[in-house]
Scaffold this motif. Structure first.
Motif, PDB file in Angstrom:
ATOM      1  N   LEU A  92       0.859  -1.184   0.000  1.00  0.00           N
ATOM      2  CA  LEU A  92       0.000   0.000   0.000  1.00  0.00           C
ATOM      3  C   LEU A  92       0.892   1.229   0.000  1.00  0.00           C
ATOM      4  O   LEU A  92       1.696   1.427   0.913  1.00  0.00           O
ATOM      5  CB  LEU A  92      -0.918   0.016   1.225  1.00  0.00           C
ATOM      6  N   ILE A 122      -2.469   0.451  -4.498  1.00  0.00           N
ATOM      7  CA  ILE A 122      -2.029  -0.898  -4.146  1.00  0.00           C
ATOM      8  C   ILE A 122      -1.102  -1.351  -5.263  1.00  0.00           C
ATOM      9  O   ILE A 122      -1.498  -1.432  -6.428  1.00  0.00           O
ATOM     10  CB  ILE A 122      -3.211  -1.867  -4.026  1.00  0.00           C
ATOM     11  N   MET A 188      -1.981  -6.675   2.834  1.00  0.00           N
ATOM     12  CA  MET A 188      -0.895  -5.780   2.456  1.00  0.00           C
ATOM     13  C   MET A 188       0.385  -6.229   3.165  1.00  0.00           C
ATOM     14  O   MET A 188       0.449  -6.264   4.395  1.00  0.00           O
ATOM     15  CB  MET A 188      -1.226  -4.340   2.845  1.00  0.00           C
TER      16      MET A 188
END
Length: 376
Positions: A92, A122, A188
């Protein structure tokens, strides 16, 4: 161009199409354990790879001391999507709109010390690290923000139907990551953040970035005035370009994302050709600026860790990078807001989880902002 919200937003979802109503160290953690400026942070950090090999102890410790990190994993705990151990990584990347100090002038607004995620992407790096997909999340997307705990230990209650960038202003990096993982169902692996001042200085250190505009761009709010044609943008102009939303397209955040994506590709191409690896001073200036500008998750919070990370990205050229915007539709109740186009977004998130290309059908017929092709 243009993701799904889990849990459901609670906002009725009309048809997804239709016109807008304007009215690390050398030691790697096992993969099973968990990988504006924007994407450029990782690329300019590649300079540390060379510097780290010089044995220049002062340089190493100077750069190491520049870095700031936040312990995302501790704040989020175990209530997260499962790490998919397929050799891919998800990062991220946030461009922060911190409104204090020098950033006040660059960000606009009051010098109140507040902060927002002005840009969110992303970055999915595929197995083998030869190609990547980048999914931009419009900051004006209305989402359900989950209950989250920030890195200071403060817990923030859940909120429904709030703008995406509210998660960062409420609970910083940890709440932003928590919200993204809730929306996407994708874990993430890493977090990177860069601020306005750092972005501007990075571009100046590179000697500017060359772009071509197909239309005039005139936005007094971002102090940008470009005639159609080819320009080498300095840091201030580049910042104006990636922040403008009134000078192109339909004036929405979606149009701005189109410009950001085009600029990033131009930037990546330029980094590969400016000869930073043959100029020790330019290399040092870039590495010094990049490490000052970036905030990382704690797994990347040292020069050695950032070296490993950046070294893994060096083989990705702009031609092997797919850039899309999270599939959204305009909110019929507010033309300045968008809603996730959930069924199409599911195609995006499934592709990332399975380390597969994002299907073109995922973004067809979704809101775009009407600024595609303005900058190349």
């Amino acid at each position: 161009m243009s993701a799904e919200s889990t849990p459901e937003s609670g906002i009725p979802e009309p048809a997804e199409t239709g016109p807008r109503h304007r009215g690390k160290g050398r030691r790697r953690k096992p993969r099973s354990g968990s990988r504006k400026a924007l994407l450029v942070t990782a690329w300019t950090a590649a300079g540390v790879v060379v510097l780290g090999g010089t044995g220049a102890g002062y340089v190493y410790f100077k750069l190491n001391g520049n870095l700031r990190s936040v312990d995302i994993n501790q704040a989020l705990g175990n209530d997260r999507p499962t790490k998919v151990d397929n050799g891919s990584e998800n990062i991220l990347v946030l461009g922060s709109d911190t409104r204090s100090g020098k950033n006040k002038k660059l960000g606009g607004g009051a010098d109140d010390g507040s902060a927002r995620s002005d840009t969110a992407m992303i970055v999915h790096v595929y197995e083998g690290h030869k190609k990547a997909s980048v999914v931009s999340i419009p900051r004006d997307t209305l989402v359900d923000r989950p209950r989250c705990t920030d890195t200071k230990g403060t817990t923030h209650p859940a909120a429904s139907g709030v703008m995406f960038n509210e998660s960062y202003s409420t609970g910083g990096a940890a709440c932003a990551v928590k919200t993204v993982e809730s929306i996407t169902g994708v874990r993430m692996d890493h977090y990177l953040e860069v601020d306005f001042e750092g972005f501007q200085q990075l571009i100046d250190d590179l000697g500017g970035v060359t772009v071509t505009t197909s239309k005039n761009i005139d936005d007094p709010q971002s102090h940008l005035d470009l005639k159609a044609g080819t320009h080498t943008l300095d840091g201030e102009q580049a910042l104006g370009l990636v922040r403008t939303r009134h000078g192109v397209g339909d004036g929405s955040d979606l149009g701005r994302i189109q410009l950001q994506q085009a600029f990033i590709k131009a930037l990546i191409d330029q980094v590969k050709h400016v000869g930073v690896f043959t100029s020790p001073k330019k290399l040092y200036d870039l590495a010094d600026t990049a490490t000052k500008a970036v905030t990382t998750d704690s797994d990347l919070g040292s020069v050695n860790s950032l070296v490993d990370f950046a070294d893994g990205l060096k083989g990705i050229s702009s031609s092997h990078m797919t850039m899309v915007t999270m599939p959204v539709r305009y909110d019929p109740a507010d033309p300045n807001r968008v809603l996730p186009a959930k069924s199409k977004a599911r195609l995006v998130w499934n592709a990332l989880r399975n380390d597969e290309p994002i299907p073109k059908s995922a973004t067809q017929g979704t809101a775009t902002g009407e600024a595609q092709g303005v900058v190349s």
